[in-house]
Design a protein around this motif. Structure first.
Motif, PDB file in Angstrom:
ATOM      1  N   GLY A 202      10.757  -2.567  -7.904  1.00 41.51           N
ATOM      2  CA  GLY A 202      11.937  -3.282  -8.307  1.00 41.51           C
ATOM      3  C   GLY A 202      12.051  -3.919  -9.829  1.00 41.51           C
ATOM      4  O   GLY A 202      10.868  -3.496 -10.484  1.00 41.51           O
ATOM      5  N   PRO A 203      12.985  -4.517 -10.043  1.00 43.92           N
ATOM      6  CA  PRO A 203      12.981  -5.029 -11.550  1.00 43.92           C
ATOM      7  C   PRO A 203      11.778  -5.888 -11.973  1.00 43.92           C
ATOM      8  O   PRO A 203      11.333  -5.787 -13.182  1.00 43.92           O
ATOM      9  N   TRP A 204      11.309  -6.678 -11.038  1.00 45.94           N
ATOM     10  CA  TRP A 204      10.009  -7.710 -11.354  1.00 45.94           C
ATOM     11  C   TRP A 204       8.962  -6.646 -11.817  1.00 45.94           C
ATOM     12  O   TRP A 204       8.124  -6.919 -12.924  1.00 45.94           O
TER      13      TRP A 204
ATOM     14  N   ALA B 267       0.693  -1.040  -0.013  1.00 43.36           N
ATOM     15  CA  ALA B 267      -0.143  -0.069  -0.168  1.00 43.36           C
ATOM     16  C   ALA B 267       0.957   1.257   0.105  1.00 43.36           C
ATOM     17  O   ALA B 267       0.601   2.216  -0.766  1.00 43.36           O
ATOM     18  N   SER B 268       2.104   1.318   0.847  1.00 41.54           N
ATOM     19  CA  SER B 268       3.030   2.309   0.772  1.00 41.54           C
ATOM     20  C   SER B 268       3.572   2.684  -0.717  1.00 41.54           C
ATOM     21  O   SER B 268       3.593   3.870  -1.100  1.00 41.54           O
ATOM     22  N   THR B 269       3.849   1.593  -1.219  1.00 43.17           N
ATOM     23  CA  THR B 269       4.469   1.630  -2.617  1.00 43.17           C
ATOM     24  C   THR B 269       3.585   2.418  -3.618  1.00 43.17           C
ATOM     25  O   THR B 269       4.023   3.316  -4.414  1.00 43.17           O
ATOM     26  N   ILE B 270       2.379   1.827  -3.449  1.00 41.84           N
ATOM     27  CA  ILE B 270       1.120   2.457  -4.279  1.00 41.84           C
ATOM     28  C   ILE B 270       0.900   4.036  -3.990  1.00 41.84           C
ATOM     29  O   ILE B 270       1.092   4.697  -4.927  1.00 41.84           O
ATOM     30  N   LEU B 271       1.115   4.152  -2.678  1.00 35.63           N
ATOM     31  CA  LEU B 271       0.830   5.790  -2.342  1.00 35.63           C
ATOM     32  C   LEU B 271       1.775   6.448  -2.889  1.00 35.63           C
ATOM     33  O   LEU B 271       2.026   7.649  -3.213  1.00 35.63           O
ATOM     34  N   ARG B 272       3.248   6.072  -2.947  1.00 40.97           N
ATOM     35  CA  ARG B 272       4.416   6.776  -3.352  1.00 40.97           C
ATOM     36  C   ARG B 272       4.215   6.923  -4.789  1.00 40.97           C
ATOM     37  O   ARG B 272       4.561   7.881  -5.452  1.00 40.97           O
TER      38      ARG B 272
ATOM     39  N   VAL C  30      12.755 -10.599 -14.157  1.00 42.57           N
ATOM     40  CA  VAL C  30      13.785 -11.246 -13.326  1.00 42.57           C
ATOM     41  C   VAL C  30      13.392 -10.825 -11.708  1.00 42.57           C
ATOM     42  O   VAL C  30      12.542 -10.099 -11.534  1.00 42.57           O
ATOM     43  N   GLY C  31      13.749 -11.951 -11.001  1.00 40.73           N
ATOM     44  CA  GLY C  31      13.479 -11.786  -9.420  1.00 40.73           C
ATOM     45  C   GLY C  31      12.091 -12.506  -9.328  1.00 40.73           C
ATOM     46  O   GLY C  31      11.877 -12.454  -8.372  1.00 40.73           O
ATOM     47  N   ASP C  32      11.690 -13.448 -10.397  1.00 42.11           N
ATOM     48  CA  ASP C  32      10.336 -13.883 -10.285  1.00 42.11           C
ATOM     49  C   ASP C  32      10.727 -15.461  -9.531  1.00 42.11           C
ATOM     50  O   ASP C  32      11.989 -15.873  -9.682  1.00 42.11           O
TER      51      ASP C  32
ATOM     52  N   ALA D 207       4.761   5.799 -20.553  1.00 39.57           N
ATOM     53  CA  ALA D 207       4.071   4.873 -21.428  1.00 39.57           C
ATOM     54  C   ALA D 207       4.555   5.124 -22.881  1.00 39.57           C
ATOM     55  O   ALA D 207       4.493   4.320 -23.679  1.00 39.57           O
ATOM     56  N   ALA D 208       5.035   6.340 -22.946  1.00 39.47           N
ATOM     57  CA  ALA D 208       5.541   6.756 -24.156  1.00 39.47           C
ATOM     58  C   ALA D 208       6.987   6.654 -24.503  1.00 39.47           C
ATOM     59  O   ALA D 208       7.631   7.112 -25.568  1.00 39.47           O
ATOM     60  N   MET D 209       7.751   6.054 -23.503  1.00 39.58           N
ATOM     61  CA  MET D 209       9.174   6.229 -23.589  1.00 39.58           C
ATOM     62  C   MET D 209       9.627   4.536 -24.116  1.00 39.58           C
ATOM     63  O   MET D 209       8.878   3.643 -24.242  1.00 39.58           O
ATOM     64  N   GLU D 210      10.913   4.486 -24.158  1.00 37.09           N
ATOM     65  CA  GLU D 210      11.482   3.329 -24.674  1.00 37.09           C
ATOM     66  C   GLU D 210      11.216   2.540 -23.389  1.00 37.09           C
ATOM     67  O   GLU D 210      11.773   2.932 -22.356  1.00 37.09           O
ATOM     68  N   PRO D 211      10.969   1.242 -23.584  1.00 35.94           N
ATOM     69  CA  PRO D 211      11.108   0.201 -22.378  1.00 35.94           C
ATOM     70  C   PRO D 211      11.909   0.214 -21.156  1.00 35.94           C
ATOM     71  O   PRO D 211      11.737   0.195 -20.136  1.00 35.94           O
ATOM     72  N   GLN D 212      13.260   0.439 -21.833  1.00 38.41           N
ATOM     73  CA  GLN D 212      14.369   0.478 -20.744  1.00 38.41           C
ATOM     74  C   GLN D 212      14.313   1.794 -20.125  1.00 38.41           C
ATOM     75  O   GLN D 212      14.390   1.677 -18.639  1.00 38.41           O
ATOM     76  N   GLN D 213      13.969   2.851 -20.476  1.00 35.29           N
ATOM     77  CA  GLN D 213      13.886   4.248 -20.012  1.00 35.29           C
ATOM     78  C   GLN D 213      12.806   4.007 -18.953  1.00 35.29           C
ATOM     79  O   GLN D 213      12.613   4.423 -17.687  1.00 35.29           O
ATOM     80  N   ALA D 214      11.626   3.479 -19.335  1.00 36.36           N
ATOM     81  CA  ALA D 214      10.251   3.338 -18.571  1.00 36.36           C
ATOM     82  C   ALA D 214      10.843   2.589 -17.379  1.00 36.36           C
ATOM     83  O   ALA D 214      10.340   3.029 -16.239  1.00 36.36           O
ATOM     84  N   GLN D 215      11.319   1.456 -17.577  1.00 35.03           N
ATOM     85  CA  GLN D 215      11.828   0.660 -16.364  1.00 35.03           C
ATOM     86  C   GLN D 215      12.403   1.536 -15.231  1.00 35.03           C
ATOM     87  O   GLN D 215      12.088   1.254 -14.206  1.00 35.03           O
ATOM     88  N   GLU D 216      13.537   2.132 -15.860  1.00 32.47           N
ATOM     89  CA  GLU D 216      14.387   2.997 -15.049  1.00 32.47           C
ATOM     90  C   GLU D 216      13.562   4.179 -14.317  1.00 32.47           C
ATOM     91  O   GLU D 216      13.757   4.336 -13.020  1.00 32.47           O
TER      92      GLU D 216
END
Length: 148
Positions: A64-66, A29-34, A84-86, A46-55
């Motif tokens: 995190g990465p997952w 819940a805290s992560t969602i609120l952040r 990763v991290g699954d 959503a309009a970025m390249e996937p790697q930039q969006a992940q960062e």
């Protein structure tokens, strides 16, 4: 039936007991609120390249990465964003491609290397194939956090 995602303000106004009743622990819940506090900036991802969006997503503590890979797979249609991290995915991919049910993230990425550019799609097809390692133990029962 149609469901529409609430706006950031609505998410921010959800009281703590409602999160608990919905089975969402305080950490999530805290992560969602952040994330809600920077929702406008996250929408830009959503309009970025996937790697930039992940960062960008991973700048938020608790994401995190997952989570970032799972998000850009859906929001950006990223065919190469490997989760990763699954807990189970490396073993499933390892078993399907090399008979290694104990594969870790590094082994999974190595096995998926020939599919560079389409690694998420390759992993997804493996999951859909049903070729998974046989179970060693019964399924773990699901607990109800709301009953605590």
């Amino acid at each position: 039936r149609l469901h529409v995602m609430p706006d950031p303000r609505t998410w921010a106004l959800i009281p703590s007991w409602e999160w608990h009743r919905a089975g969402v622990d305080n950490k999530r819940a805290s992560t969602i609120l952040r994330a809600v506090r920077v929702a406008r900036r996250l929408e830009e991802a959503a309009a970025m390249e996937p790697q930039q969006a992940q960062e960008r997503l991973e700048l938020i503590p608790g994401i995190g990465p997952w989570t970032s890979a799972e998000t850009v797979q859906r929001s950006n249609g990223a065919p190469d964003a490997v989760t990763v991290g699954d807990l189970h995915l490396p073993g499933i991919v390892g078993y399907a491609l090399a008979g290694d049910r104990n594969a870790d993230d590094a082994a999974m990425l190595e096995l998926l290397a020939p599919y560079a550019g389409q690694r998420h799609r390759a992993a997804r097809l493996i999951l859909l194939s049903g070729r998974t390692p046989p179970r060693r133990t019964p399924k773990m029962p699901r607990g109800d956090i709301g009953a605590l």
